[in-house]
Design a protein around this motif. Structure first.
Motif, PDB file in Angstrom:
ATOM      1  N   ALA A 165       0.824  -1.210   0.000  1.00  0.00           N
ATOM      2  CA  ALA A 165       0.000   0.000   0.000  1.00  0.00           C
ATOM      3  C   ALA A 165       0.859   1.260   0.000  1.00  0.00           C
ATOM      4  CB  ALA A 165      -0.917   0.008   1.222  1.00  0.00           C
ATOM      5  N   ASN A 166       2.072   1.168   0.562  1.00  0.00           N
ATOM      6  CA  ASN A 166       2.952   2.328   0.651  1.00  0.00           C
ATOM      7  C   ASN A 166       3.759   2.515  -0.641  1.00  0.00           C
ATOM      8  OD1 ASN A 166       5.868   3.453   2.323  1.00  0.00           O
ATOM      9  ND2 ASN A 166       3.958   4.573   2.191  1.00  0.00           N
ATOM     10  N   THR A 167       3.044   2.507  -1.755  1.00  0.00           N
ATOM     11  CA  THR A 167       3.644   2.753  -3.068  1.00  0.00           C
ATOM     12  C   THR A 167       3.002   3.985  -3.705  1.00  0.00           C
ATOM     13  OG1 THR A 167       2.075   1.142  -3.988  1.00  0.00           O
ATOM     14  CG2 THR A 167       4.278   0.357  -3.507  1.00  0.00           C
ATOM     15  N   VAL A 168       1.696   3.910  -3.873  1.00  0.00           N
ATOM     16  CA  VAL A 168       0.953   4.962  -4.572  1.00  0.00           C
ATOM     17  C   VAL A 168       1.243   6.370  -4.048  1.00  0.00           C
ATOM     18  CG1 VAL A 168      -1.373   5.859  -4.982  1.00  0.00           C
ATOM     19  CG2 VAL A 168      -0.885   3.434  -5.370  1.00  0.00           C
ATOM     20  N   PRO A 169       1.302   6.593  -2.717  1.00  0.00           N
ATOM     21  CA  PRO A 169       1.446   7.966  -2.224  1.00  0.00           C
ATOM     22  C   PRO A 169       2.881   8.470  -2.096  1.00  0.00           C
ATOM     23  CG  PRO A 169       1.061   6.525  -0.374  1.00  0.00           C
ATOM     24  CD  PRO A 169       1.040   5.651  -1.605  1.00  0.00           C
ATOM     25  N   VAL A 170       3.886   7.638  -2.399  1.00  0.00           N
ATOM     26  CA  VAL A 170       5.267   7.985  -2.066  1.00  0.00           C
ATOM     27  C   VAL A 170       5.781   9.196  -2.836  1.00  0.00           C
ATOM     28  CG1 VAL A 170       7.654   7.159  -2.273  1.00  0.00           C
ATOM     29  CG2 VAL A 170       5.914   5.707  -1.211  1.00  0.00           C
ATOM     30  N   ALA A 171       5.424   9.328  -4.108  1.00  0.00           N
ATOM     31  CA  ALA A 171       5.968  10.418  -4.932  1.00  0.00           C
ATOM     32  C   ALA A 171       5.571  11.797  -4.408  1.00  0.00           C
ATOM     33  CB  ALA A 171       5.520  10.258  -6.384  1.00  0.00           C
ATOM     34  N   PHE A 172       4.439  11.882  -3.712  1.00  0.00           N
ATOM     35  CA  PHE A 172       3.992  13.155  -3.148  1.00  0.00           C
ATOM     36  C   PHE A 172       4.027  13.116  -1.622  1.00  0.00           C
ATOM     37  CE2 PHE A 172       2.308  13.044  -7.393  1.00  0.00           C
ATOM     38  CZ  PHE A 172       2.424  14.355  -7.836  1.00  0.00           C
ATOM     39  N   GLY A 173       4.811  12.180  -1.067  1.00  0.00           N
ATOM     40  CA  GLY A 173       4.916  12.073   0.377  1.00  0.00           C
ATOM     41  C   GLY A 173       5.692  13.229   0.971  1.00  0.00           C
ATOM     42  N   ALA A 174       5.680  13.289   2.312  1.00  0.00           N
ATOM     43  CA  ALA A 174       6.385  14.359   3.037  1.00  0.00           C
ATOM     44  C   ALA A 174       6.043  15.718   2.453  1.00  0.00           C
ATOM     45  CB  ALA A 174       7.893  14.115   3.009  1.00  0.00           C
ATOM     46  N   VAL A 175       4.756  15.934   2.226  1.00  0.00           N
ATOM     47  CA  VAL A 175       4.202  17.200   1.715  1.00  0.00           C
ATOM     48  C   VAL A 175       4.846  17.586   0.380  1.00  0.00           C
ATOM     49  CG1 VAL A 175       3.345  19.442   2.444  1.00  0.00           C
ATOM     50  CG2 VAL A 175       4.134  17.846   4.155  1.00  0.00           C
ATOM     51  N   GLY A 176       4.938  16.621  -0.544  1.00  0.00           N
ATOM     52  CA  GLY A 176       5.358  16.901  -1.912  1.00  0.00           C
ATOM     53  C   GLY A 176       6.842  17.037  -2.130  1.00  0.00           C
ATOM     54  N   LEU A 177       7.668  16.725  -1.141  1.00  0.00           N
ATOM     55  CA  LEU A 177       9.104  16.933  -1.260  1.00  0.00           C
ATOM     56  C   LEU A 177       9.754  16.133  -2.403  1.00  0.00           C
ATOM     57  CD1 LEU A 177      11.618  18.313  -0.148  1.00  0.00           C
ATOM     58  CD2 LEU A 177      11.863  16.415   1.468  1.00  0.00           C
ATOM     59  N   PRO A 178       9.418  14.850  -2.617  1.00  0.00           N
ATOM     60  CA  PRO A 178      10.080  14.107  -3.695  1.00  0.00           C
ATOM     61  C   PRO A 178       9.884  14.738  -5.071  1.00  0.00           C
ATOM     62  CG  PRO A 178       8.987  12.590  -2.205  1.00  0.00           C
ATOM     63  CD  PRO A 178       8.548  13.963  -1.809  1.00  0.00           C
ATOM     64  N   VAL A 179       8.666  15.094  -5.424  1.00  0.00           N
ATOM     65  CA  VAL A 179       8.427  15.651  -6.755  1.00  0.00           C
ATOM     66  C   VAL A 179       8.995  17.066  -6.861  1.00  0.00           C
ATOM     67  CG1 VAL A 179       6.141  16.662  -6.321  1.00  0.00           C
ATOM     68  CG2 VAL A 179       6.688  15.760  -8.586  1.00  0.00           C
ATOM     69  N   LEU A 180       9.016  17.783  -5.760  1.00  0.00           N
ATOM     70  CA  LEU A 180       9.630  19.115  -5.769  1.00  0.00           C
ATOM     71  C   LEU A 180      11.119  19.006  -6.071  1.00  0.00           C
ATOM     72  CD1 LEU A 180       9.587  22.174  -5.232  1.00  0.00           C
ATOM     73  CD2 LEU A 180       9.926  21.665  -2.806  1.00  0.00           C
ATOM     74  N   MET A 181      11.807  18.059  -5.442  1.00  0.00           N
ATOM     75  CA  MET A 181      13.230  17.883  -5.683  1.00  0.00           C
ATOM     76  C   MET A 181      13.498  17.335  -7.080  1.00  0.00           C
ATOM     77  SD  MET A 181      14.393  19.244  -3.091  1.00  0.00           S
ATOM     78  CE  MET A 181      16.087  19.041  -3.655  1.00  0.00           C
ATOM     79  N   ALA A 182      12.583  16.539  -7.607  1.00  0.00           N
ATOM     80  CA  ALA A 182      12.730  16.046  -8.977  1.00  0.00           C
ATOM     81  C   ALA A 182      12.740  17.208  -9.961  1.00  0.00           C
ATOM     82  CB  ALA A 182      11.608  15.076  -9.313  1.00  0.00           C
ATOM     83  N   ALA A 183      11.805  18.138  -9.779  1.00  0.00           N
ATOM     84  CA  ALA A 183      11.741  19.303 -10.669  1.00  0.00           C
ATOM     85  C   ALA A 183      12.973  20.185 -10.505  1.00  0.00           C
ATOM     86  CB  ALA A 183      10.471  20.100 -10.379  1.00  0.00           C
ATOM     87  N   LYS A 184      13.355  20.432  -9.284  1.00  0.00           N
ATOM     88  CA  LYS A 184      14.488  21.321  -9.016  1.00  0.00           C
ATOM     89  C   LYS A 184      15.783  20.742  -9.572  1.00  0.00           C
ATOM     90  CE  LYS A 184      16.927  23.577  -5.175  1.00  0.00           C
ATOM     91  NZ  LYS A 184      16.950  23.756  -3.695  1.00  0.00           N
ATOM     92  N   THR A 185      16.057  19.468  -9.294  1.00  0.00           N
ATOM     93  CA  THR A 185      17.292  18.835  -9.748  1.00  0.00           C
ATOM     94  C   THR A 185      17.284  18.632 -11.257  1.00  0.00           C
ATOM     95  OG1 THR A 185      17.284  17.653  -7.632  1.00  0.00           O
ATOM     96  CG2 THR A 185      18.884  16.955  -9.271  1.00  0.00           C
ATOM     97  N   GLY A 186      16.095  18.462 -11.823  1.00  0.00           N
ATOM     98  CA  GLY A 186      15.985  18.283 -13.271  1.00  0.00           C
ATOM     99  C   GLY A 186      16.080  19.565 -14.062  1.00  0.00           C
ATOM    100  N   GLY A 187      16.179  20.695 -13.379  1.00  0.00           N
ATOM    101  CA  GLY A 187      16.355  21.969 -14.064  1.00  0.00           C
ATOM    102  C   GLY A 187      15.072  22.646 -14.490  1.00  0.00           C
ATOM    103  N   PHE A 188      13.967  22.347 -13.819  1.00  0.00           N
ATOM    104  CA  PHE A 188      12.686  22.970 -14.154  1.00  0.00           C
ATOM    105  C   PHE A 188      12.363  24.054 -13.125  1.00  0.00           C
ATOM    106  CE2 PHE A 188      12.569  18.853 -16.153  1.00  0.00           C
ATOM    107  CZ  PHE A 188      11.949  19.093 -17.374  1.00  0.00           C
ATOM    108  N   ASP A 189      12.022  25.222 -13.617  1.00  0.00           N
ATOM    109  CA  ASP A 189      11.704  26.345 -12.725  1.00  0.00           C
ATOM    110  C   ASP A 189      10.360  26.154 -12.032  1.00  0.00           C
ATOM    111  OD1 ASP A 189      14.069  27.657 -13.387  1.00  0.00           O
ATOM    112  OD2 ASP A 189      13.156  28.628 -15.128  1.00  0.00           O
ATOM    113  N   ASP A 190       9.457  25.445 -12.686  1.00  0.00           N
ATOM    114  CA  ASP A 190       8.107  25.265 -12.148  1.00  0.00           C
ATOM    115  C   ASP A 190       7.859  23.786 -11.878  1.00  0.00           C
ATOM    116  OD1 ASP A 190       5.487  25.405 -11.401  1.00  0.00           O
ATOM    117  OD2 ASP A 190       4.727  26.189 -13.310  1.00  0.00           O
ATOM    118  N   VAL A 191       7.559  23.450 -10.637  1.00  0.00           N
ATOM    119  CA  VAL A 191       7.303  22.056 -10.278  1.00  0.00           C
ATOM    120  C   VAL A 191       6.089  21.509 -11.019  1.00  0.00           C
ATOM    121  CG1 VAL A 191       5.837  22.602  -8.315  1.00  0.00           C
ATOM    122  CG2 VAL A 191       7.109  20.462  -8.331  1.00  0.00           C
TER     123      VAL A 191
END
Length: 564
Positions: A165-191
């Motif tokens: 069950a702890n799969t689906v929510p992981v990408a937006f876990g910890a209040v969206g931190l994983p996807v935020l870091m993905a955008a930032k490290t990937g060079g995107f100005d807008d998450v």
């Protein structure tokens, strides 16, 4: 003492396939020792770290002092904050047990439905999703696995359900931190260039994971008898993810999805009732592996003779979880979060002052951040103490519960610390990126394997955030190379690869050694990691193949319409 300057190479052996093959040895060591040789995790972890250290020094040219220094740094990070968060999550749960209030919570869940499979879905998938959104770092698995045992599921079955069950929510876990870091490290100005893609890919999992959960809970009969409920919960969760992940509230995607799915589920249960709940209650307690769990069937505590469940008792039973939502909700407010982050203490780590990253910049691990107030651990500790006081327990008794759990976690501390040390050595020496570059050589077919990098990253690091930091730059670079001649074009291809890598990481979470240790410890059978891995890895591979197929087709006219 003068230190050697070290800048990692991703191809030290002159052939990318050979460098990647050697870099894969620590991962192979972990899988073989856990899954095939059935070693205890606290033995397999240090052994795999030793393999990573040898590879770093002999094949990737990392100075021994640097390799040891980054290992110690990683081990400490494994203890704090990761083990600290696990400890406080279990502490909070054990306080409710010691107070006698947890039985009221179990009985409260049965007011919603008397079918344990329905309750298992609500606890693991919905409530676990909410905990992942607010806390992450293993807390959802630890808490939901313990709760599942309390409502009658056998320990190993509870662990498998919680991990799946702890799969689906992981990408937006910890209040969206994983996807935020993905955008930032990937060079995107807008998450928002990334979050809708990750949201839509993981939303597809919502139409699969609930049915896998029912299968794990009760086999074919569970799937046949309860599939309508699984469909309603999964669809409502997935649709909400799809919508919210594309809005400025992307960081609350899982919060909205969890709340909406619970509301829809309760409404659906007003008009539909599953069959076979009584028989299922007997089946779910049967040990999955008697050699680990024992032969005695795990049974739900009878309500016979129990005190009447009044409104006040229900409210008191919900206190710790209401406190979790309130405390973490307040901590997630930008103003409060900035204050908490401002208390972080940054320390220069000895022995790493001359360590660079692949680009020649100072490596991030040169500094250790003591985030004593800005991680979920301190918040869970406050909830544990507050819960005990509300339940009229003495401070002495509350901290006795903590000390008892420290003793229980001694092997988990060694496992998690050594696994994070392994991740640090592999990342800082160039081993992890060497693996990534091998996959990047797939050319125009690369979108079909892009999620694998996220999968490997989370398996190694135990964190989707860390995996995104590690691989998003590489994913963006590959997208820039293959994008011009593709159906999508450069920018959309970059966004797809970064977003799909973040999505791929979520299914690597369930087999990460850190997650396995959290699950085994929370159900009271530390050392069962290899048993859990062997039984759950097939579902992880199935979900990864599905994500790879979706990602690849999104790069073609077949599913490119899914891109925002």
């Amino acid at each position: 003492m003068l230190l050697d300057v070290f800048q990692p190479s991703t191809n030290p052996l002159g052939a990318q396939w050979l460098s990647a093959l050697v870099a894969a040895l620590p991962i192979a060591a972990m899988l073989i020792t856990l899954a095939l040789l059935r070693w205890r995790a606290h033995v397999a972890g240090p052994f795999s770290w030793a393999v990573a250290l040898i590879v770093a020094v002999t094949a990737f040219g990392m100075p021994l002092t640097t390799a040891v220094a980054t290992s110690v740094h990683g081990f400490l990070y494994g203890l704090f904050p990761i083990v600290w968060i696990l400890l406080t999550a279990i502490w909070m749960y054990e306080v409710t047990v010691a107070s006698g209030r947890f039985d009221d919570l179990r009985r409260t869940f049965f007011l919603i439905s008397d079918d344990p499979r329905v309750l298992g879905m609500l606890i693991a998938f919905c409530f676990g999703g909410l905990l992942e959104a607010l806390a992450g770092f293993g807390a959802p698995v630890a808490i939901t696995a313990a709760m599942l045992v309390a409502i009658g599921f056998s320990p190993l079955r509870s662990a498998m359900i919680a991990l799946l069950a702890n799969t689906v929510p992981v990408a937006f876990g910890a209040v969206g931190l994983p996807v935020l870091m993905a955008a930032k490290t990937g060079g995107f100005d807008d998450v928002l260039a990334i979050s809708p893609i990750t949201g839509r890919i993981t939303a597809a999992l919502c139409l699969v994971v609930p049915f896998l959960l029912l299968t794990v809970m009760d086999g074919k009969r569970g799937l046949k008898q309860v599939w309508p409920f699984g469909l309603v919960v999964g669809a409502s969760f997935g649709v909400t993810k799809w919508i919210v992940s594309a809005t400025p509230l992307y960081n609350l995607t899982e919060v909205f999805a969890a709340v909406v799915s619970v509301a829809v589920a309760i409404a659906f249960l007003k008009v539909w009732h599953p069959n076979g709940g009584d028989e299922a209650t007997r089946r779910i307690g049967i040990p999955v592996d008697p050699s680990i769990e024992g032969t005695e069937r795990h049974v739900m505590v009878s309500d016979a003779g129990a005190t009447q469940l009044t409104g006040r008792r229900i409210a008191m039973a919900l206190v710790p979880y209401v406190l979790v939502i309130v405390v973490f909700g307040i901590a997630a407010l930008p103003a409060v979060k900035s204050v908490l982050v401002s208390t972080d203490v940054k320390l220069t780590w000895p022995g790493l002052s001359e360590m660079l990253d692949v680009a020649g910049n100072p490596a991030s691990h040169q500094t250790y951040t003591l985030a004593w107030a800005s991680t979920p651990g301190i918040l869970l500790a406050l909830v544990a103490v507050a819960t005990g006081l509300i339940y009229k327990m003495s401070l002495t008794r509350i901290f006795q519960v903590l000390l008892a759990n420290v003793k229980k976690l001694r092997f988990a501390m060694l496992t998690i610390g050594s696994v994070v040390a392994l991740a640090y050595v592999m990342g800082d020496s160039g081993q992890t990126l060497a693996l990534g570059l091998l996959f990047a050589g797939a050319g125009v077919a690369y979108p079909f394997v892009a999620p694998v990098l996220g999968y490997i990253g989370v398996y190694v690091t135990g964190s989707d955030t860390s995996a995104n930091i590690l691989f998003s730059g590489l994913q963006s670079g590959v997208g820039a190379e293959i994008g011009p001649g593709s159906h999508l074009g450069t920018e959309d291809m970059r966004a797809l690869l970064v977003g799909s890598s973040a999505a791929g990481g979520v299914v690597g979470k369930m087999i990460s050694p850190q997650s396995l240790t959290v699950a085994a410890t929370s159900i009271g059978i530390a050392g069962a990691e290899s048993v859990i891995l062997r039984r759950i890895i097939k579902w992880s591979v199935v979900l990864l193949v599905l994500l790879c197929l979706i990602s690849g087709l999104m790069s073609t006219p077949v599913l490119s319409w899914l891109l925002p």
